[in-house]
Motif scaffolding. Sequence first.
Motif, PDB file in Angstrom:
ATOM      1  N   ALA A 130     150.990  26.475  30.347  1.00  0.00           N
ATOM      2  CA  ALA A 130     151.875  25.993  29.219  1.00  0.00           C
ATOM      3  C   ALA A 130     153.284  25.838  29.652  1.00  0.00           C
ATOM      4  O   ALA A 130     154.063  25.153  28.688  1.00  0.00           O
ATOM      5  CB  ALA A 130     151.714  27.476  28.275  1.00  0.00           C
ATOM      6  N   LEU A 131     154.000  26.429  30.445  1.00  0.00           N
ATOM      7  CA  LEU A 131     155.216  26.219  31.099  1.00  0.00           C
ATOM      8  C   LEU A 131     155.224  24.782  31.634  1.00  0.00           C
ATOM      9  O   LEU A 131     156.154  24.084  31.344  1.00  0.00           O
ATOM     10  CB  LEU A 131     155.594  27.132  32.090  1.00  0.00           C
ATOM     11  CG  LEU A 131     155.873  28.514  31.565  1.00  0.00           C
ATOM     12  CD1 LEU A 131     155.819  29.759  32.685  1.00  0.00           C
ATOM     13  CD2 LEU A 131     156.984  28.713  30.798  1.00  0.00           C
ATOM     14  N   LEU A 132     154.191  24.388  32.162  1.00  0.00           N
ATOM     15  CA  LEU A 132     154.368  22.937  32.804  1.00  0.00           C
ATOM     16  C   LEU A 132     154.474  22.060  31.593  1.00  0.00           C
ATOM     17  O   LEU A 132     154.923  20.844  31.671  1.00  0.00           O
ATOM     18  CB  LEU A 132     153.006  22.819  33.644  1.00  0.00           C
ATOM     19  CG  LEU A 132     153.245  23.696  35.060  1.00  0.00           C
ATOM     20  CD1 LEU A 132     151.842  23.283  35.866  1.00  0.00           C
ATOM     21  CD2 LEU A 132     154.338  23.059  35.963  1.00  0.00           C
ATOM     22  N   ASP A 133     153.536  22.352  30.549  1.00  0.00           N
ATOM     23  CA  ASP A 133     153.594  21.405  29.493  1.00  0.00           C
ATOM     24  C   ASP A 133     154.867  21.189  28.856  1.00  0.00           C
ATOM     25  O   ASP A 133     155.222  20.153  28.171  1.00  0.00           O
ATOM     26  CB  ASP A 133     152.710  21.921  28.509  1.00  0.00           C
ATOM     27  CG  ASP A 133     151.052  21.852  28.758  1.00  0.00           C
ATOM     28  OD1 ASP A 133     150.601  21.164  29.494  1.00  0.00           O
ATOM     29  OD2 ASP A 133     150.207  22.742  28.181  1.00  0.00           O
ATOM     30  N   GLY A 134     155.694  22.078  28.921  1.00  0.00           N
ATOM     31  CA  GLY A 134     157.062  22.204  28.308  1.00  0.00           C
ATOM     32  C   GLY A 134     157.940  21.399  29.090  1.00  0.00           C
ATOM     33  O   GLY A 134     159.300  21.371  28.750  1.00  0.00           O
ATOM     34  N   LEU A 135     157.922  21.029  30.368  1.00  0.00           N
ATOM     35  CA  LEU A 135     158.795  20.382  31.508  1.00  0.00           C
ATOM     36  C   LEU A 135     158.819  18.777  31.163  1.00  0.00           C
ATOM     37  O   LEU A 135     157.608  18.312  30.974  1.00  0.00           O
ATOM     38  CB  LEU A 135     158.592  20.861  32.712  1.00  0.00           C
ATOM     39  CG  LEU A 135     158.558  22.117  32.963  1.00  0.00           C
ATOM     40  CD1 LEU A 135     158.296  22.476  34.549  1.00  0.00           C
ATOM     41  CD2 LEU A 135     159.774  22.992  32.637  1.00  0.00           C
ATOM     42  N   GLU A 145     164.428  28.202  36.867  1.00  0.00           N
ATOM     43  CA  GLU A 145     165.025  28.505  35.431  1.00  0.00           C
ATOM     44  C   GLU A 145     163.595  28.298  34.430  1.00  0.00           C
ATOM     45  O   GLU A 145     163.326  28.989  33.501  1.00  0.00           O
ATOM     46  CB  GLU A 145     166.080  28.141  35.098  1.00  0.00           C
ATOM     47  CG  GLU A 145     166.512  28.475  33.695  1.00  0.00           C
ATOM     48  CD  GLU A 145     166.911  29.593  33.512  1.00  0.00           C
ATOM     49  OE1 GLU A 145     166.879  30.547  32.555  1.00  0.00           O
ATOM     50  OE2 GLU A 145     167.418  30.558  34.710  1.00  0.00           O
ATOM     51  N   ARG A 146     163.102  27.053  34.513  1.00  0.00           N
ATOM     52  CA  ARG A 146     162.087  26.788  33.670  1.00  0.00           C
ATOM     53  C   ARG A 146     160.487  27.119  33.915  1.00  0.00           C
ATOM     54  O   ARG A 146     159.590  26.962  33.237  1.00  0.00           O
ATOM     55  CB  ARG A 146     162.291  25.201  33.502  1.00  0.00           C
ATOM     56  CG  ARG A 146     163.597  24.561  33.114  1.00  0.00           C
ATOM     57  CD  ARG A 146     163.851  24.911  31.660  1.00  0.00           C
ATOM     58  NE  ARG A 146     162.753  24.342  30.602  1.00  0.00           N
ATOM     59  CZ  ARG A 146     162.841  23.029  30.239  1.00  0.00           C
ATOM     60  NH1 ARG A 146     163.949  22.592  30.442  1.00  0.00           N
ATOM     61  NH2 ARG A 146     161.949  22.691  29.379  1.00  0.00           N
ATOM     62  N   PHE A 147     160.191  27.330  35.203  1.00  0.00           N
ATOM     63  CA  PHE A 147     158.755  27.613  35.664  1.00  0.00           C
ATOM     64  C   PHE A 147     158.638  28.998  36.265  1.00  0.00           C
ATOM     65  O   PHE A 147     158.088  29.917  35.909  1.00  0.00           O
ATOM     66  CB  PHE A 147     158.147  26.312  36.498  1.00  0.00           C
ATOM     67  CG  PHE A 147     157.043  26.671  36.815  1.00  0.00           C
ATOM     68  CD1 PHE A 147     155.936  26.713  35.851  1.00  0.00           C
ATOM     69  CD2 PHE A 147     156.428  26.635  38.150  1.00  0.00           C
ATOM     70  CE1 PHE A 147     154.558  26.836  36.167  1.00  0.00           C
ATOM     71  CE2 PHE A 147     154.948  26.926  38.516  1.00  0.00           C
ATOM     72  CZ  PHE A 147     154.298  26.829  37.460  1.00  0.00           C
ATOM     73  N   CYS A 148     159.339  29.111  37.505  1.00  0.00           N
ATOM     74  CA  CYS A 148     158.938  30.220  38.416  1.00  0.00           C
ATOM     75  C   CYS A 148     159.426  31.658  37.705  1.00  0.00           C
ATOM     76  O   CYS A 148     158.691  32.752  37.727  1.00  0.00           O
ATOM     77  CB  CYS A 148     159.883  30.020  39.701  1.00  0.00           C
ATOM     78  SG  CYS A 148     159.724  28.537  40.563  1.00  0.00           S
ATOM     79  N   ARG A 149     160.602  31.641  37.151  1.00  0.00           N
ATOM     80  CA  ARG A 149     160.910  33.017  36.329  1.00  0.00           C
ATOM     81  C   ARG A 149     160.109  33.124  35.154  1.00  0.00           C
ATOM     82  O   ARG A 149     160.145  34.521  35.090  1.00  0.00           O
ATOM     83  CB  ARG A 149     162.628  32.973  36.175  1.00  0.00           C
ATOM     84  CG  ARG A 149     163.345  34.531  35.800  1.00  0.00           C
ATOM     85  CD  ARG A 149     164.566  34.207  35.453  1.00  0.00           C
ATOM     86  NE  ARG A 149     165.203  34.127  36.726  1.00  0.00           N
ATOM     87  CZ  ARG A 149     166.118  33.167  37.294  1.00  0.00           C
ATOM     88  NH1 ARG A 149     166.325  32.092  36.396  1.00  0.00           N
ATOM     89  NH2 ARG A 149     166.826  33.280  38.222  1.00  0.00           N
ATOM     90  N   PRO A 150     160.102  32.420  34.493  1.00  0.00           N
ATOM     91  CA  PRO A 150     159.369  32.795  33.043  1.00  0.00           C
ATOM     92  C   PRO A 150     157.963  33.126  33.715  1.00  0.00           C
ATOM     93  O   PRO A 150     157.300  34.037  32.729  1.00  0.00           O
ATOM     94  CB  PRO A 150     159.425  31.519  32.046  1.00  0.00           C
ATOM     95  CG  PRO A 150     159.952  30.346  33.120  1.00  0.00           C
ATOM     96  CD  PRO A 150     160.838  31.092  34.143  1.00  0.00           C
ATOM     97  N   LEU A 151     157.276  32.580  34.357  1.00  0.00           N
ATOM     98  CA  LEU A 151     156.020  32.805  34.900  1.00  0.00           C
ATOM     99  C   LEU A 151     155.900  34.107  35.306  1.00  0.00           C
ATOM    100  O   LEU A 151     155.038  35.193  34.878  1.00  0.00           O
ATOM    101  CB  LEU A 151     155.343  31.955  35.780  1.00  0.00           C
ATOM    102  CG  LEU A 151     154.033  32.216  36.400  1.00  0.00           C
ATOM    103  CD1 LEU A 151     152.816  32.157  35.374  1.00  0.00           C
ATOM    104  CD2 LEU A 151     153.561  31.301  37.705  1.00  0.00           C
ATOM    105  N   ALA A 152     156.738  34.676  36.153  1.00  0.00           N
ATOM    106  CA  ALA A 152     157.007  36.040  36.947  1.00  0.00           C
ATOM    107  C   ALA A 152     157.088  37.113  35.927  1.00  0.00           C
ATOM    108  O   ALA A 152     156.534  38.001  35.906  1.00  0.00           O
ATOM    109  CB  ALA A 152     157.808  35.966  37.942  1.00  0.00           C
TER     110      ALA A 152
END
Length: 412
Positions: A130-135, A145-152
Amino acid sequence: MESAPELVRLVTRDFMQDPYPALREAREEGEAVPIDSSGMRMWVVTRYEDARRLLADPDICKDMVANGEAILRSSVVRPEKLRGVPLALRRHMLDRDEPDHTRLRSIVSGHFTGSTVESMRAEIAATAGALLDGLPAEQPVDLIERFCRPLARTVISKLIGIPPDDPAPFPEWVNDLLTAPDRSILKASAESLVEFIGALVDGKADKPGPDIATALSEAVLAKKLTRNEAVASVHVLLTGGMEPLNGIANAVHSLLRHPEQLTLLTDDLSRIPNCVEETLRYESPFRMLTPRYSRVPVRVGSTTIPANEMILISVAAAGRDPHRFDDPDTFDIERNAGGHLGFGRGIHRCLGAHLGRLEVETGLSLLLSRRPGLRPAEEADTPVWQPGIFMRRLHRLPVVLGGERPAAPESP
């Protein structure tokens, strides 16, 4: 009376950006090198075999509070530079010795078993997807900021029991305690964490769930641990739970600096587990592990570290020790990096090692398979690493991602 050893100036601006030349010099100079860190004399251990032995030595202690007076008396060299962390955040398993270490670890360890972690695999993949879909495609984006931190953050929040819509910036508070150069920032973030975690644990008495905060709240009520210990336990798990963001970021950073390795990996994603282990060896998220000490003098090779003086074990240096790893300054995802000390060793070995590996492997796999064409953004220049002696964390990771790879057609 024996004179105090001359302190090596290890932690400099150059060290913050690239610690490996200074760590190499320290490793060549001796088995344990005395430095001044935050106003304390500390002994840095850089050689792999010494680090491995000390991590598993039952006589090496972690509880600084229990022996604080003796440690301060032996080790303080610049009192004005001392940095304090509130007691409420210091009574967790990582900073305790036996039997308290096992008492505290046993309350939460069931949430990190192999079967429990494996049951999270699909949800972690869905979150990453879902995070990748938003990039955006073909535009600069800060991957941290957009992938690593929100995933963790999403993964550790669910495990601990933090509501998904809670706006508290706890990852920033946790980071400040490890990297903030300003003591006022450290103090403010520590106070915010104590208040945030305390309210979370207290609230679970009325609204329990299948999470770690509930387990800790129930243990407080059963008098198996104190409220301070519960707060500190959540703090250390939040700290460890945010580390996969640095595992992914450091892996991507290393791959982008070694495009031939990135090509190897994208050609065969089955190499991802090996890539993760090599990253933990080559670009560990930890420059140093948190301090230890011995109540009696401890011998490290030809060096004797006095009793009650602080010991820093550098897993970053151990991972680059040429006596353990061939050509250690080369990033090679095909090497056997097994035996690295990135997760520690002994009773304090990282409780969430299996979860951390799963998050990093899943994040890398989906990133490279679903968004091919990963490359540095044009604005990416010399990487800027966050300050602090312990962590190896990038401020930003500007990259460009390709478009979404089309789904494979269904079989007729």
